[in-house]
Enzyme design. Structure first.
Site, PDB file in Angstrom:
ATOM      1  N   GLY A   1      28.822  46.135  42.770  1.00  0.00           N
ATOM      2  CA  GLY A   1      28.720  45.290  41.580  1.00  0.00           C
ATOM      3  C   GLY A   1      29.479  46.010  40.471  1.00  0.00           C
TER       4      GLY A   1
ATOM      5  N   ASP B   1      34.477  40.622  38.267  1.00  0.00           N
ATOM      6  CA  ASP B   1      34.919  42.003  38.499  1.00  0.00           C
ATOM      7  C   ASP B   1      36.027  42.413  37.546  1.00  0.00           C
ATOM      8  OD1 ASP B   1      33.628  41.184  41.204  1.00  0.00           O
ATOM      9  OD2 ASP B   1      33.667  43.377  41.096  1.00  0.00           O
TER      10      ASP B   1
HETATM   11  O1  MRU Z   1      31.866  43.769  46.594  1.00  0.00           O
HETATM   12  P1  MRU Z   1      30.773  43.751  45.566  1.00  0.00           P
HETATM   13  O2  MRU Z   1      29.417  43.511  46.135  1.00  0.00           O
HETATM   14  O3  MRU Z   1      30.824  44.964  44.652  1.00  0.00           O
HETATM   15  O4  MRU Z   1      31.128  42.489  44.660  1.00  0.00           O
HETATM   16  C1  MRU Z   1      30.318  42.174  43.572  1.00  0.00           C
HETATM   17  C2  MRU Z   1      30.732  40.958  42.853  1.00  0.00           C
HETATM   18  O5  MRU Z   1      31.723  40.329  43.160  1.00  0.00           O
HETATM   19  C3  MRU Z   1      29.937  40.594  41.646  1.00  0.00           C
HETATM   20  O6  MRU Z   1      29.866  39.208  41.482  1.00  0.00           O
HETATM   21  C4  MRU Z   1      30.613  41.195  40.409  1.00  0.00           C
HETATM   22  O7  MRU Z   1      30.826  42.561  40.592  1.00  0.00           O
HETATM   23  C5  MRU Z   1      29.831  40.978  39.187  1.00  0.00           C
HETATM   24  S1  MRU Z   1      28.405  42.006  39.148  1.00  0.00           S
HETATM   25  C6  MRU Z   1      27.587  41.763  37.708  1.00  0.00           C
END
Ligand code: MRU
Length: 344
Positions: A48, A236
């Protein structure tokens, strides 16, 4: 019930909840050095965008504390290796680089090594505290967009597990519920790594918010049937024009939402905005291992030796986004102007 906490700094020790094991096991592990922090980010044990930034900031503290010199120049050159290693862990989340840049700036302001080590730790703790505050602020603002009786679809996991605070997209949902709004949530399972099924479902269940888990491919049908009133996801990286990278599948949901006249909201802190890039074209999308697609939780579901693509994120062009919810305000079109004014 209290939120799941993805990471904690306890008197110089970095403890994380290994998110790869959820929901079956709630296992906390200590990360002893910056290499272990970089590995945990890569493996998604901590994940995240905002939580990755926090882990990296504490990783810099761990790395700094292990440097054995009193010479500031030598220290800074060793610290650069630490920062470079952490920066190479995952490419897409802006918060990772934003946190590392903050840590680097603070390191440069110190006069002796002991003092630099101290201010680095203080800065990491400050970033963590600010994350909680910005989550709460954007959740309160975003909750105003949710009406009682709404069913809100969210994708991937943008809750406390993803931020180390209250959550962003899930923060908005939790806040609306806490305000007494009678809402329902649809959580997408989020292939290939199931952050929706494994993590968002856990968080919603703990919070007692009524929700339904669906597979990613069911979203269109639910929208066509009039069962979804709004979509809220995290981000992200947000380019200066509002184009937004988020978990793979977000773009599909945004296009579907437009086709069905459903508002599509992004909820993210300002630390996710990358003003240095003019559009989403410039966002580096992480490509992850083929096994994440060919296997589910270690069980292979596809034949060996086939071609596989596994982009972890996609970019939603700004024209599909109804509003970007930040801790400093809700930004609407034209996003370039709104983001510029909000981020200065
Ligand atoms: O691959 P991840 O689990 O790190 O991806 C996370 C996401 O895409 C979330 O939607 C994003 O980081 C926003 S978290 C508040």
């Amino acid at each position: 019930m209290a939120d799941l906490v993805p990471l904690e700094w306890r008197n110089g020790r970095l403890i994380i909840l290994d998110q790869t094991l959820l929901p079956l096991h709630e296992t906390y592990i200590e990360l002893h050095d910056y290499q272990e922090v970089a590995s945990a980010i890569k493996s998604l044990a901590v994940r995240g965008a905002p939580a990755i930034g926090l882990a990296a900031a504490y990783g810099v503290v761990k790395g700094a504390q292990a440097i054995k010199t009193n010479d500031v120049r030598e220290f800074n050159s060793e610290l650069q290796k630490v920062i470079d290693t952490l920066a190479a862990s995952r490419p897409t989340a802006r918060n990772l680089f934003w946190a590392l840049e903050r840590m680097q700036r603070v390191a440069q302001s110190g006069i002796n090594v002991d003092q630099i080590k101290k201010v680095l730790e203080q800065e990491a703790i400050r970033i963590h505290q600010e994350q909680l505050e910005s989550d709460l602020a954007l959740s309160r603002l975003g909750a105003a967009l949710i009406n009682t009786g709404d069913t809100i679809l969210t994708h991937c996991n943008a809750g406390a597990l993803a931020t180390g605070g209250y959550g962003t997209a899930l923060g908005v949902i939790k806040q609306a519920y806490a305000e007494g709004k009678n809402i329902q949530v649809i959580a997408t399972e989020t292939r290939p790594l199931l952050q929706g099924a494994r993590l968002t479902a856990c968080e919603l269940k703990k919070a007692g918010i009524p929700f339904t888990l669906i597979t990613d491919s069911m979203a269109g049908t639910f929208m066509r049937q009039g069962k979804i009133n709004a979509v809220v996801t995290g981000a992200d990286r947000i380019a200066a024009n509002g184009d937004t990278a988020n978990k793979i599948g977000t773009y599909t949901l945004a296009v579907l939402a437009r086709a069905h006249n459903i508002p599509f909201y992004i909820a993210a802190p300002i630390s996710t905005v990358d003003s240095s890039i003019s559009s989403g074209e410039e966002i580096v999308i992480e490509e992850r291992k083929a096994e994440e697609v060919t296997c589910i939780q270690g069980v292979c579901t596809a034949p060996d030796g086939i071609h596989v693509a596994n982009p972890a994120f996609d970019v939603t062009p700004n024209r599909y986004i109804s509003a970007i919810i930040t801790e400093r305000g809700i930004i609407r079109r034209p996003f370039t102007r709104g983001l510029k004014e909000t981020c200065r």
